[in-house]
Design a protein around this motif. Structure first.
Motif, PDB file in Angstrom:
ATOM      1  N   PHE A  89       0.845  -1.187   0.000  1.00 39.45           N
ATOM      2  CA  PHE A  89       0.000   0.000   0.000  1.00 39.45           C
ATOM      3  C   PHE A  89       0.884   1.242   0.000  1.00 39.45           C
ATOM      4  O   PHE A  89       0.677   2.189  -0.785  1.00 39.45           O
ATOM      5  CB  PHE A  89      -0.907  -0.035   1.233  1.00 39.45           C
ATOM      6  CG  PHE A  89      -1.969   1.026   1.256  1.00 39.45           C
ATOM      7  CD1 PHE A  89      -2.134   1.921   0.210  1.00 39.45           C
ATOM      8  CD2 PHE A  89      -2.826   1.124   2.346  1.00 39.45           C
ATOM      9  CE1 PHE A  89      -3.123   2.887   0.239  1.00 39.45           C
ATOM     10  CE2 PHE A  89      -3.821   2.096   2.383  1.00 39.45           C
ATOM     11  CZ  PHE A  89      -3.954   2.976   1.337  1.00 39.45           C
ATOM     12  N   ALA A  91       3.878   1.563  -1.056  1.00 36.61           N
ATOM     13  CA  ALA A  91       4.595   1.695  -2.325  1.00 36.61           C
ATOM     14  C   ALA A  91       3.686   2.278  -3.401  1.00 36.61           C
ATOM     15  O   ALA A  91       4.096   3.158  -4.166  1.00 36.61           O
ATOM     16  CB  ALA A  91       5.137   0.333  -2.756  1.00 36.61           C
ATOM     17  N   ILE A  92       2.448   1.790  -3.441  1.00 37.08           N
ATOM     18  CA  ILE A  92       1.463   2.332  -4.375  1.00 37.08           C
ATOM     19  C   ILE A  92       1.268   3.825  -4.132  1.00 37.08           C
ATOM     20  O   ILE A  92       1.278   4.638  -5.059  1.00 37.08           O
ATOM     21  CB  ILE A  92       0.101   1.612  -4.174  1.00 37.08           C
ATOM     22  CG1 ILE A  92       0.227   0.120  -4.500  1.00 37.08           C
ATOM     23  CG2 ILE A  92      -0.990   2.272  -4.992  1.00 37.08           C
ATOM     24  CD1 ILE A  92       0.347  -0.188  -5.939  1.00 37.08           C
ATOM     25  N   ARG A  93       1.136   4.147  -2.846  1.00 36.96           N
ATOM     26  CA  ARG A  93       0.925   5.532  -2.460  1.00 36.96           C
ATOM     27  C   ARG A  93       2.095   6.386  -2.914  1.00 36.96           C
ATOM     28  O   ARG A  93       1.922   7.512  -3.380  1.00 36.96           O
ATOM     29  CB  ARG A  93       0.807   5.567  -0.938  1.00 36.96           C
ATOM     30  CG  ARG A  93       0.030   6.699  -0.380  1.00 36.96           C
ATOM     31  CD  ARG A  93      -0.221   6.448   1.087  1.00 36.96           C
ATOM     32  NE  ARG A  93       1.004   6.119   1.790  1.00 36.96           N
ATOM     33  CZ  ARG A  93       1.029   5.506   2.980  1.00 36.96           C
ATOM     34  NH1 ARG A  93      -0.086   5.132   3.554  1.00 36.96           N
ATOM     35  NH2 ARG A  93       2.170   5.249   3.564  1.00 36.96           N
ATOM     36  N   VAL A  95       4.091   5.883  -5.447  1.00 36.19           N
ATOM     37  CA  VAL A  95       4.031   6.121  -6.889  1.00 36.19           C
ATOM     38  C   VAL A  95       3.029   7.219  -7.193  1.00 36.19           C
ATOM     39  O   VAL A  95       3.311   8.149  -7.961  1.00 36.19           O
ATOM     40  CB  VAL A  95       3.638   4.831  -7.641  1.00 36.19           C
ATOM     41  CG1 VAL A  95       3.411   5.128  -9.110  1.00 36.19           C
ATOM     42  CG2 VAL A  95       4.706   3.768  -7.479  1.00 36.19           C
TER      43      VAL A  95
END
Lengths: 221, 221
Positions: A89, A91-93, A95
DNA sequence: AGTTAATTCAACATAATCATTGAATGATGC
DNA sequence: GCATCATTCAATGATTATGTTGAATTAACT
């Protein structure tokens, strides 16, 4: 079912995990579950969604390996599968943060006076707590606070902050935190406190990250 | 477009990033781009996909902030937006690995006690059934049982086995089967039955193999 | 056993995603 | 200008995701 080589099968597994994260409601569920295990009903109430809808999302996430469930009396309690889910989560954030003008715009609304909003890091806060130099307030709702919070933190839900200003010592710096780095409640709390003359800052992230970093957490019972 | 509060807008952005990762082909493209910038044509050749298809995937990824593009002569060269994309990929992979590792661990746990779990072969079971010497139970869910099962088999889904032990004759050997050689439900069923004093074995494989071997199958309707 | 409450399932309508095809665009080089 | 080639666009059909509704399960309590 088409024939797949092992590599394709592997990438399908990875894609399935990403798909599990590819829905705003499911991400909100993860944010909630990052605070601690929850029942379907509790999650549905938090997100203001139909219970059946939440149940389906949770099952999709379980199939993707993001959450696990176990029965507890008449409830089914879901929780994050493990810490790697929160890492994904984050890491997605990250990006999104770097590449989305939309995110930038939203965040900047809160960060208008960015200089004034410089957050306190986990390490710095841990030191401040040890020395007893600050008042730490947890602006999450009471039920989330009850399941675990920073040592010595005072629970002042954002909705009650205005009425409870008198509970706070005006001469001590206040540090506010909530669910995580993108939780807007701590931004609003700091904005309100400053308007009322308090010296206030927010923590750079929330309880889940604090816990993941191995720092002490008060968990009643 | 519906009215969104800032929080919802943020989570939609995060979800968009995850959606960009939620497709096996796109993940393969990211793997390729991790090596360095590539043209659409080169990527299409690597993945053996139509150029137009790859172009569309790349545009979707660009909208999600995963890749950037720039024209280079008559080519358009794509590359990863930044290192955070690879970090997100790695995080997704980590979740998937832990999830499937869990499955692997469970299965291996059952196969480790293989000696105790000597299975009944198809041929042996067929003979035992003809002579009426064993109770055959199908531990798959009811819907799968309804679509076909071994002759004379009793459907006792694994989840209900404990409560339905009284349906089973204690003096007869029980043979359990489920979906196939890697289906763990029959392992668990046998383990439970033995703990409760039954003589129980599992079939070496499941219904699909039984059917493929040309042995009789009961199919309602 | 019957009741209640929490959760899940099933069925449906709507919308989004995906791969495929062929045509359109944009830059290059003659 | 004109031809060429890499890329993108547009349209189609197939598949999958999503949210809603009401019924079916499941476990606890009487």
């Amino acid at each position: 079912m088409s024939i797949r080589n092992p590599k394709q099968a592997l990438f399908e597994q990875f894609a399935a995990v990403a798909k599990g994260l590819g829905n705003p409601q499911r991400l909100e569920l993860i944010e909630q579950l990052a605070q601690g295990p929850r029942t379907v009903e509790a999650l549905a109430a938090k997100l203001s969604l139909p219970v059946a809808n939440v149940s389906q999302h949770l099952q999709a996430m379980r199939r993707a390996g993001l959450v696990t469930s176990e029965r507890d009396g008449k409830f089914v309690r879901y929780q994050l599968a493990d810490a790697s889910v929160l890492a994904a989560f984050a890491a997605i954030r990250s990006v999104a943060e770097r590449h989305s003008a939309e995110v930038e715009r939203v965040v900047r609304g809160y960060f208008d006076r960015r200089d004034d909003m410089e957050p306190v890091s986990r390490e710095e806060l841990n030191a401040l707590i040890s020395e007893g130099l600050v008042t730490v307030i947890d602006v999450r709702p009471a039920d989330e606070f009850a399941l675990g919070h920073l040592p010595g933190a005072l629970n002042v839900p954002l909705s009650q902050l205005e009425e409870r200003l008198s509970d706070l010592q005006p001469d001590r710096e206040i540090v506010a935190y909530c669910r995580g780095p993108w939780c807007v409640m701590s931004f609003e709390a700091v904005a309100l406190l400053r308007k009322r003359g308090f010296q206030a800052r927010r923590v750079e992230d929330g309880l889940p990250e604090w816990r993941a970093a191995g720092l002490p957490v008060e968990t009643p019972l």
